[in-house]
Design an enzyme around this catalytic site. Sequence first.
Site, mmCIF file in Angstrom:
data_model
loop_
_atom_site.group_PDB
_atom_site.id
_atom_site.type_symbol
_atom_site.label_atom_id
_atom_site.label_comp_id
_atom_site.label_asym_id
_atom_site.label_seq_id
_atom_site.Cartn_x
_atom_site.Cartn_y
_atom_site.Cartn_z
ATOM 1 N N ILE A 43 0.911 -1.253 0.017
ATOM 2 C CA ILE A 43 0.141 0.054 -0.078
ATOM 3 C C ILE A 43 0.822 1.291 0.116
ATOM 4 N N THR A 75 0.255 -5.918 3.311
ATOM 5 C CA THR A 75 -1.074 -5.146 2.753
ATOM 6 C C THR A 75 -1.767 -6.408 2.252
ATOM 7 N N SER A 76 -1.259 -7.573 1.638
ATOM 8 C CA SER A 76 -2.182 -8.491 1.047
ATOM 9 C C SER A 76 -2.845 -9.139 2.130
ATOM 10 N N HIS A 77 -2.827 -8.948 3.255
ATOM 11 C CA HIS A 77 -3.424 -9.499 4.357
ATOM 12 C C HIS A 77 -4.416 -8.664 5.365
ATOM 13 N N VAL A 198 14.760 -7.212 -5.477
ATOM 14 C CA VAL A 198 15.699 -6.385 -5.173
ATOM 15 C C VAL A 198 16.949 -7.006 -4.120
ATOM 16 N N HIS A 249 1.338 -11.186 14.327
ATOM 17 C CA HIS A 249 0.117 -10.648 14.921
ATOM 18 C C HIS A 249 -1.038 -11.702 14.221
ATOM 19 N N TYR A 278 -9.389 -6.527 18.449
ATOM 20 C CA TYR A 278 -10.220 -5.778 17.557
ATOM 21 C C TYR A 278 -10.900 -6.606 16.699
ATOM 22 N N THR A 377 -3.778 2.304 7.489
ATOM 23 C CA THR A 377 -4.309 3.646 7.733
ATOM 24 C C THR A 377 -3.865 4.653 7.532
ATOM 25 N N ASP A 562 14.655 25.723 17.409
ATOM 26 C CA ASP A 562 15.105 27.185 18.162
ATOM 27 C C ASP A 562 16.254 26.733 18.740
ATOM 28 N N GLU A 659 24.371 28.633 32.505
ATOM 29 C CA GLU A 659 24.461 27.354 32.080
ATOM 30 C C GLU A 659 26.088 26.958 32.418
ATOM 31 N N LEU A 660 26.309 25.988 32.962
ATOM 32 C CA LEU A 660 28.027 25.889 33.086
ATOM 33 C C LEU A 660 28.225 24.707 32.530
HETATM 34 P P1 FAD Z 1 3.915 -4.415 2.507
HETATM 35 O O1 FAD Z 1 2.316 -4.425 2.121
HETATM 36 O O2 FAD Z 1 4.399 -5.456 3.208
HETATM 37 O O3 FAD Z 1 4.600 -4.146 1.137
HETATM 38 C C1 FAD Z 1 6.000 -4.320 0.918
HETATM 39 C C2 FAD Z 1 6.498 -4.862 -0.233
HETATM 40 O O4 FAD Z 1 7.835 -4.977 -0.606
HETATM 41 C C3 FAD Z 1 5.999 -6.373 -0.301
HETATM 42 O O5 FAD Z 1 4.968 -6.474 -1.289
HETATM 43 C C4 FAD Z 1 7.007 -7.106 -0.671
HETATM 44 O O6 FAD Z 1 6.893 -8.118 -1.511
HETATM 45 C C5 FAD Z 1 8.039 -5.950 -1.127
HETATM 46 N N1 FAD Z 1 9.461 -6.321 -1.038
HETATM 47 C C6 FAD Z 1 10.291 -6.536 0.142
HETATM 48 N N2 FAD Z 1 11.453 -6.901 -0.171
HETATM 49 C C7 FAD Z 1 11.644 -6.787 -1.633
HETATM 50 C C8 FAD Z 1 12.591 -6.927 -2.299
HETATM 51 N N3 FAD Z 1 13.540 -7.521 -2.251
HETATM 52 N N4 FAD Z 1 12.519 -6.817 -3.729
HETATM 53 C C9 FAD Z 1 11.062 -6.290 -4.194
HETATM 54 N N5 FAD Z 1 10.192 -6.249 -3.256
HETATM 55 C C10 FAD Z 1 10.416 -6.402 -2.005
HETATM 56 N N6 FAD Z 1 -2.899 -1.865 9.371
HETATM 57 C C11 FAD Z 1 -4.093 -1.169 9.296
HETATM 58 O O7 FAD Z 1 -4.008 0.181 9.272
HETATM 59 N N7 FAD Z 1 -5.154 -1.646 9.936
HETATM 60 C C12 FAD Z 1 -5.361 -2.796 10.109
HETATM 61 O O8 FAD Z 1 -6.574 -3.097 10.838
HETATM 62 C C13 FAD Z 1 -4.247 -3.658 10.013
HETATM 63 N N8 FAD Z 1 -4.335 -4.975 10.310
HETATM 64 C C14 FAD Z 1 -3.435 -5.964 10.223
HETATM 65 C C15 FAD Z 1 -3.577 -7.383 10.345
HETATM 66 C C16 FAD Z 1 -2.577 -8.095 10.111
HETATM 67 C C17 FAD Z 1 -2.754 -9.808 10.490
HETATM 68 C C18 FAD Z 1 -1.231 -7.557 9.643
HETATM 69 C C19 FAD Z 1 -0.426 -8.561 9.182
HETATM 70 C C20 FAD Z 1 -0.889 -6.414 9.419
HETATM 71 C C21 FAD Z 1 -2.190 -5.085 9.735
HETATM 72 N N9 FAD Z 1 -1.951 -4.137 9.361
HETATM 73 C C22 FAD Z 1 -3.138 -3.141 9.788
HETATM 74 C C23 FAD Z 1 -0.654 -3.419 9.087
HETATM 75 C C24 FAD Z 1 -0.691 -3.038 7.673
HETATM 76 O O9 FAD Z 1 -1.108 -4.368 7.056
HETATM 77 C C25 FAD Z 1 0.709 -2.698 7.178
HETATM 78 O O10 FAD Z 1 1.157 -1.949 8.081
HETATM 79 C C26 FAD Z 1 0.710 -2.356 5.816
HETATM 80 O O11 FAD Z 1 0.238 -3.321 5.010
HETATM 81 C C27 FAD Z 1 2.177 -2.170 5.562
HETATM 82 O O12 FAD Z 1 2.250 -1.635 3.903
HETATM 83 P P2 FAD Z 1 3.662 -1.722 3.116
HETATM 84 O O13 FAD Z 1 3.376 -1.400 1.959
HETATM 85 O O14 FAD Z 1 4.432 -0.743 4.021
HETATM 86 O O15 FAD Z 1 4.340 -3.154 3.322
HETATM 87 N N1 THG Z 2 19.810 26.549 26.764
HETATM 88 C C1 THG Z 2 20.730 26.479 25.614
HETATM 89 N N2 THG Z 2 20.290 26.166 24.359
HETATM 90 C C2 THG Z 2 18.882 25.664 24.125
HETATM 91 C C3 THG Z 2 18.028 25.876 25.135
HETATM 92 C C4 THG Z 2 18.417 26.235 26.447
HETATM 93 N N3 THG Z 2 18.603 25.561 22.796
HETATM 94 C C5 THG Z 2 17.330 24.689 22.728
HETATM 95 C C6 THG Z 2 16.214 25.433 23.391
HETATM 96 N N4 THG Z 2 16.679 25.481 24.775
HETATM 97 C C7 THG Z 2 16.179 26.637 23.051
HETATM 98 N N5 THG Z 2 15.094 27.525 23.838
HETATM 99 C C8 THG Z 2 15.122 28.550 24.544
HETATM 100 C C9 THG Z 2 13.980 29.212 24.472
HETATM 101 C C10 THG Z 2 14.321 30.588 25.261
HETATM 102 C C11 THG Z 2 15.486 30.873 25.547
HETATM 103 C C12 THG Z 2 16.748 30.107 25.183
HETATM 104 C C13 THG Z 2 16.385 29.275 24.823
HETATM 105 C C14 THG Z 2 15.776 32.466 26.203
HETATM 106 N N6 THG Z 2 14.956 33.443 25.565
HETATM 107 C C15 THG Z 2 14.848 34.675 26.158
HETATM 108 C C16 THG Z 2 13.705 35.343 25.893
HETATM 109 O O1 THG Z 2 12.988 35.082 24.977
HETATM 110 O O2 THG Z 2 13.347 36.624 26.496
HETATM 111 C C17 THG Z 2 16.086 35.632 25.431
HETATM 112 C C18 THG Z 2 15.750 35.764 24.207
HETATM 113 C C19 THG Z 2 16.944 37.073 23.574
HETATM 114 O O3 THG Z 2 17.304 37.877 24.286
HETATM 115 O O4 THG Z 2 16.884 36.809 22.554
HETATM 116 O O5 THG Z 2 16.360 32.694 26.949
HETATM 117 O O6 THG Z 2 17.739 26.111 27.470
HETATM 118 N N7 THG Z 2 21.917 26.763 25.873
#
Ligand code: FAD
Ligand code: THG
Length: 827
Positions: A43, A75-77, A198, A249, A278, A377, A562, A659-660
Amino acid sequence: MTLDGHHAAFPLCLPSRNPSCSTQQRRGRNVPSTRVVVIGAGIVGCGLADALTARGRYHVTVLEKGALPTPGGSTSHAPGLVFRTNPSRTMSAFAGRTIERFTELGAFDPVGGLEVATTPARLADLHRKAGLAASWGVRGEIIGPGRCGELWPLLDTDRILGGFHTPDDGLARAVDAADGMARRAAARGARILDRHTVTGITQDNHQVTGVVTDRGTFPADIVISAAGFWGPVIGAMAGVTVPLLPLAHQYATTAPLPQLVGATHELPILRHQDRDLYFRTHRDRIGIGSYAHRPMPVDPFATDGSELPFTYEDFAAGWDDAAALLPALREGAAASGARAVDHAFNGIFSFTPDGMPLLGESRELRGFWLAEAVWVTHSAGVAEAVADWLTDGRPPLDLHECDVARFETAQLTPPYIAGRSARSFIEVYDIVHPLQPPEQPRPLRTSPFHPRQCELGAYFLEGGGWERPHWYEANAPLAAGLTLPARDPWSALHWSPIAAAEALATRERVALYDMTPLRRIEVTGPGSLAFLQRMTTNQLARKPGAVTYTLLLDEGGGIRSDLTVARLGPDRFRIGANSPADLDRLARHAPDGVHVRDITAGTCCIGVWGPLARELVQPLTDDDFSHTGFGYFRAKETYIGHVPVTALRVSYVGELGWELYTSADLGLSLWDTLWDAGRDLGVIAAGRSAFTSLRLEKGYRAWGQDMSVEDNPYEAGLGFAVRPDKGDFVGRDALEPHRIRRRLTCLTLDDPGAVVLGKEPVYVDGEVRGHITSAGYGYTIGRCVAYAWLPSLAPGTSVHIEYFGEKIAATTAEEPLVDPQMDRIRR
Ligand code: FAD
Ligand code: THG
């Protein structure tokens, strides 16, 4: 200082990130010339082919080892249950888009969704989920047992306390959807080649160049691995770690049930999370999915299909629980004389350490992208987002929780991936508190102060692999005299009144905060200033010794992070950053001669904050720590006691202090020096719980929570950190200072006893108009503080926040709530 091993081999000088630029230059404009090879036609792969061809600039080839339209992957299942409600807003958005796409294709049946509660804790959690749904714009309501019985007549409603009904959820026909998308892509010129296995990935100078199959090699500018749970196998061919674990599963379909004979439509999808089950109907049969069994890991290198034999012994408890909820299961089996379960299998799909997908370009190999660990999903939504990301060079929505770059080096070992991914399986339907830490592997990363923190009775939670003290039991006596409002059981989890005492001690005296987990990046070499000027928004052309708060924007002007940037020398900068993606971003763009290093692991940091911080620190050094000698937002390389430190006069808690930083080997010595010197001043160690409270009162934003690439700096209240006239920088041309659609708004809760935790919906005049980004009790102001994205509202406007189904009154406030004049911090 350490060089983060993961990045050591990463080439620092790389061609432009936007793949279409380089190929267009090479081959002329408007030719769909970027060759994209997608691996896998599940899928996700089919969704990618559809989304990429819709953009008209790619030459798309999909390689699939199986035979279409059911090549045999997950996906097939998949039974195709689609639920939109998710703690992650991004995942909910993916599901919404997927439903739209599948509906266009006629592959979605909106039968609605029903989650039932059989315990009071689950019923409360359904109210919380209803709040999440409202925050993300998903229709849903809490209903009583009677209404549950109307929606699902087979339910034993005596066992049910209530349910959450989401009318727009439903059933996807995943194979039809994949087929429909593949056909649409093929009609636009994509090659969808099944029976192509592949076997290798070719590369040249860290750039992917092609895909080798059993039927020849396909040159590629971009390769997207959509191989589902075989991701690690493809990853190994490319030298790329793909942190997922395939797990089996159980899914079982019953024999026809007399109660359902003649059914003309499917019932709503049904979830019984108290028992990890489910259900969906297949007309007169019921499909039962179970997570109630042991994790059953599968080796993707040794597994061909995605369906394993059913292990009946693992299903026994699940079956009993299913039959207890739906008595017709047992009756039906008896009445028909048929075996209760007709068709059943253990189906394999992917789990990741944090339960989120793996999206984006790998750090190790340019042009090699992942779109893995994606459920049906979310599939079409993910495919569109990845296609946009590839095309525009930036994701169209906040993908930081899904970005493959989010993992720390320590989170990429095979045992970590296996252990934590199995944990994600176990917890898939559990009620998980947002602060709940993993049990294993812990402790993983510890700061040098860890032994002292243990002695002080630290209550540790985990983040990014780090042990992070949230409060210290040693401070319990300080909390003894406080009267605090009682908390509800949910908000009382991972909380203690000691946090209040720690926050107040920071306001009144002085506290030590372990800031080691704060990511530190060093940028050195000629051209460093010009590079950082171009990458960030604020004016960094200041004399050494200056510290600047600045933003990393994406090309669309959205906030990627930031930062604080300390200029320690003409060509030497120390950056305080957020996620591993920041490092990735800087490393990818650094020109020749500019070195970007993550120095987090080899260094440590203590925040010494509070009105007595200067009295504590000054006697330990001959350097001048007075306000004139060491101004606000200044940096010095100096010493404290015997310990050489880099001191930054920065405070995320909004109190006087520094900060040290020092190297890890000297960390304990620094801690002990400060601790001994602070005894007479009443110094304490304080944890993250107090830290969050103080930063919210001060109005400091937390990236990833309060803001993301979806938000522009002006809306986020960070326009002060943007200097459009300083010269060109990434995102500048996209900035629209006057286009304010909504604002990050400060709220205080009216009732001093009320609390919210984050992600709750906010109602203005009875309508949901936004959601809470972060929240915490403000012990100084005596109320809960919350930030929310809302339309512009005047301060003093009344709003309501929904918390576990209750409407809690709150009021918009002028910010910051504490020290607006900066008297406490600048003196
Ligand atoms: P896949 O469908 O596995 O596709 C990957 C493809 O890659 C395959 O076709 C495979 O053949 C191909 N491939 C792999 N290796 C190679 C290679 N070397 N060369 C070429 N091709 C390759 N999800 C939900 O959202 N709702 C549900 O209710 C739900 N129920 C589930 C119930 C079960 C029993 C299972 C098993 C899964 C369920 N899931 C559900 C999960 C969902 O099925 C998967 O997360 C989703 O299908 C993954 O899709 P995909 O395309 O990533 O993988
Ligand atoms: N310390 C240090 N780096 C950081 C953070 C930290 N980086 C990631 C994250 N935290 C960044 N976030 C902030 C948010 C606010 C401030 C600092 C880091 C801050 N602001 C003042 C203000 O808004 O008044 C000063 C602004 C200014 O003078 O420009 O102090 O915790 N090292």
